[in-house]
Design a protein around this motif. Structure first.
Motif, short mmCIF file in Angstrom:
data_model
loop_
_atom_site.label_atom_id
_atom_site.label_comp_id
_atom_site.label_asym_id
_atom_site.label_seq_id
_atom_site.Cartn_x
_atom_site.Cartn_y
_atom_site.Cartn_z
N PRO A 191 18.36 -11.58 13.22
CA PRO A 191 19.63 -12.34 13.22
C PRO A 191 19.39 -13.39 12.22
O PRO A 191 20.36 -13.90 11.64
CB PRO A 191 20.07 -12.56 14.47
N GLU A 192 18.30 -14.02 12.25
CA GLU A 192 18.07 -15.35 11.66
C GLU A 192 17.31 -15.06 10.12
O GLU A 192 17.40 -15.81 9.23
CB GLU A 192 16.95 -16.24 12.06
N LEU A 193 17.33 -13.72 9.66
CA LEU A 193 17.21 -13.19 8.23
C LEU A 193 18.38 -12.74 7.67
O LEU A 193 18.91 -11.77 8.43
CB LEU A 193 15.96 -12.45 8.47
N GLU A 194 18.46 -12.84 6.43
CA GLU A 194 19.89 -12.13 5.60
C GLU A 194 19.05 -11.48 4.63
O GLU A 194 18.39 -12.01 3.63
CB GLU A 194 20.48 -13.39 5.15
N LEU A 195 19.51 -10.26 4.37
CA LEU A 195 18.92 -9.29 3.36
C LEU A 195 19.92 -9.60 2.22
O LEU A 195 20.96 -9.40 2.17
CB LEU A 195 18.87 -7.76 3.78
N LEU A 196 19.31 -9.88 0.90
CA LEU A 196 20.05 -10.14 -0.14
C LEU A 196 19.93 -9.10 -1.32
O LEU A 196 20.99 -8.96 -1.99
CB LEU A 196 19.61 -11.64 -0.91
N ALA A 197 19.18 -8.25 -1.49
CA ALA A 197 18.90 -7.29 -2.35
C ALA A 197 17.70 -6.36 -1.84
O ALA A 197 16.83 -6.88 -1.39
CB ALA A 197 18.69 -7.72 -3.56
N HIS A 198 17.90 -4.96 -2.10
CA HIS A 198 16.89 -4.15 -1.91
C HIS A 198 16.79 -2.98 -3.05
O HIS A 198 17.95 -2.24 -2.99
CB HIS A 198 16.89 -3.58 -0.75
N GLY A 199 16.35 -2.89 -3.88
CA GLY A 199 16.05 -1.90 -5.09
C GLY A 199 14.48 -1.65 -4.93
O GLY A 199 13.68 -2.24 -5.36
N LEU A 200 14.29 -0.09 -5.24
CA LEU A 200 12.94 0.55 -5.44
C LEU A 200 12.33 -0.16 -4.31
O LEU A 200 12.32 -0.09 -2.97
CB LEU A 200 12.49 0.23 -6.66
N SER A 201 10.96 -0.84 -4.71
CA SER A 201 10.15 -1.41 -3.61
C SER A 201 10.41 -2.87 -3.57
O SER A 201 9.23 -3.50 -2.99
CB SER A 201 8.84 -0.94 -4.09
#
Length: 387
Positions: free
Chosen positions: A300-310
């Motif tokens: 909950p204290e981390l926020e994913l901002l982008a994920h592409g390929l690796s």
């Protein structure tokens, strides 16, 4: 060590190092779906591959406009040459624009969609406006795996626009190209790459070859030679495998005259792993990146901002901290430094839609699940210490 001990000059000639490089180029040409008439050569990296490609594009655009750019250059022209890039295009494109005499002010940045990909409709609008203003469109650089987020530009749509306007399409696949060319899940991307006018790859990135090992492919091999060849008649050779001079010299296809034996390490890695071996290793890297993205989502204290390929970009957001605050950005910048200096894990930093992010790019097949878990634990521990 073998290449260094042999110490051959690979400007050209009819010896083993030259023929090994031609073999490597043929392998990549076939993977990319380029015709036999295309040309290629190994260079220091993606930056030199892009500079080489855009130099050929400039030569073609000038020739079509009735300008002998090699003799007269670009000085004093009323009509401006204009190139195009995406918002997250690698900085080497701007360097190339400056070195080629275009100037950064004539490098148009095409707006991206919410996934960080170049918008084909925005490119078409820019092209039409520039043509109406009398400019000479030169080239578009699209990405297969942007450096920021790993986004893949919509190559098919962009290739359609480029075909409409006679615009050179250069694909920067320095990072993500191997995944696109080798994995079935990216078959549509690979098919679109085959439509490009030029392609940059970095075997020293996602093919695990030691630096330096970049590669450039030019669809119109004759155009590459026209843009760079500068040899007297007694040295010119035309693919004579039986003569002393051998195939067309690599020095006629790019800027470098002194060229090291880069091909040996690439050739050995390709021979050792093969297509299936590389597929397995790259799929493993993608799985590790997916695990990291899932781990970020689960905290909950981390926020994913982008994920592409690796590539995975995220940040630490302690409870009660506004997501747009300067305090949050400063905290994550300190967090990146703390993790880097901690000596256990390493992250870089970037900016995603105005927000500072921690950036992980997994291109090491030795990375295991416990390494990914340790990275997340290290980030959280350092964040709590800072907080």
């Amino acid at each position: 060590a073998l290449a260094a001990a042999m110490n051959p000059s690979v400007a050209g000639g009819n010896h083993a190092a030259v023929h090994l490089e031609h073999q490597v180029i043929r392998w990549f040409r076939e993977l990319a779906g380029f015709p036999e008439s295309s040309r290629g050569l190994l260079v220091s990296g993606g930056s030199m591959a892009t500079l080489t490609s855009l130099a050929v594009a400039r030569h073609r655009a000038a020739d079509r406009a009735g300008i002998d750019v090699r003799a007269d250059g670009l000085q004093g022209r009323e009509r401006r040459f204009v190139a195009y890039q995406g918002e997250d295009t690698h900085s080497c494109v701007r360097k190339a624009a400056e070195l080629l005499g275009l100037g950064a002010s004539n490098l148009r940045t095409v707006p991206s969609d919410d996934q960080g990909r170049i918008r084909a409709d925005a490119l078409r609008d820019l092209l039409e406006r520039d043509r109406q203003a009398g400019a000479i469109p030169l080239a578009l650089t699209a990405s297969v795996g942007t450096v920021n987020t790993g986004a893949i530009d919509p190559l098919d749509e962009l290739a359609d626009v480029c075909a409409e306007h006679g615009l050179w399409l250069h694909v920067d696949g320095a990072y993500g190209g191997p995944a696109a060319l080798l994995l079935d899940r990216f078959a549509n991307v690979a098919a679109a790459i085959a439509r490009a006018d030029s392609l940059a790859l970095d075997p020293h990135k996602w093919l695990y070859v030691p630096v330096d090992a970049g590669l450039v492919l030019i669809r119109d091999g004759a155009a590459a030679r026209d843009a760079f060849s500068l040899v007297p008649p007694y040295l010119r050779t035309d693919d004579d495998p039986h003569g002393v001079n051998g195939p067309v010299w690599f020095s006629e296809l790019g800027f470098e005259q002194t060229r090291p034996f880069r091909a040996l390490k690439v050739w050995m890695m390709l021979r050792y792993f093969g297509v299936d071996g590389y597929r397995e290793l790259i799929e493993h890297d993608l799985a590790m990146a997916a695990r990291l993205a899932d781990a970020v989502r689960a905290r909950p204290e981390l926020e994913l901002l982008a994920h592409g390929l690796s590539i995975v970009c995220f940040r630490y957001v302690p409870a009660g901290t506004p997501r747009s605050s300067e305090e949050l950005e400063a905290l994550n910048r300190r967090l990146m430094t703390a993790v880097q200096l901690g000596g256990r894990s390493f992250l870089s930093g970037t900016v995603i839609r105005g927000a500072f992010a921690l950036r992980a790019c997994i291109v090491n097949p030795a990375t295991q699940e416990q390494d990914v878990d340790a990275l997340v634990d290290e980030v959280l521990a350092a964040a709590r210490d800072l907080a």
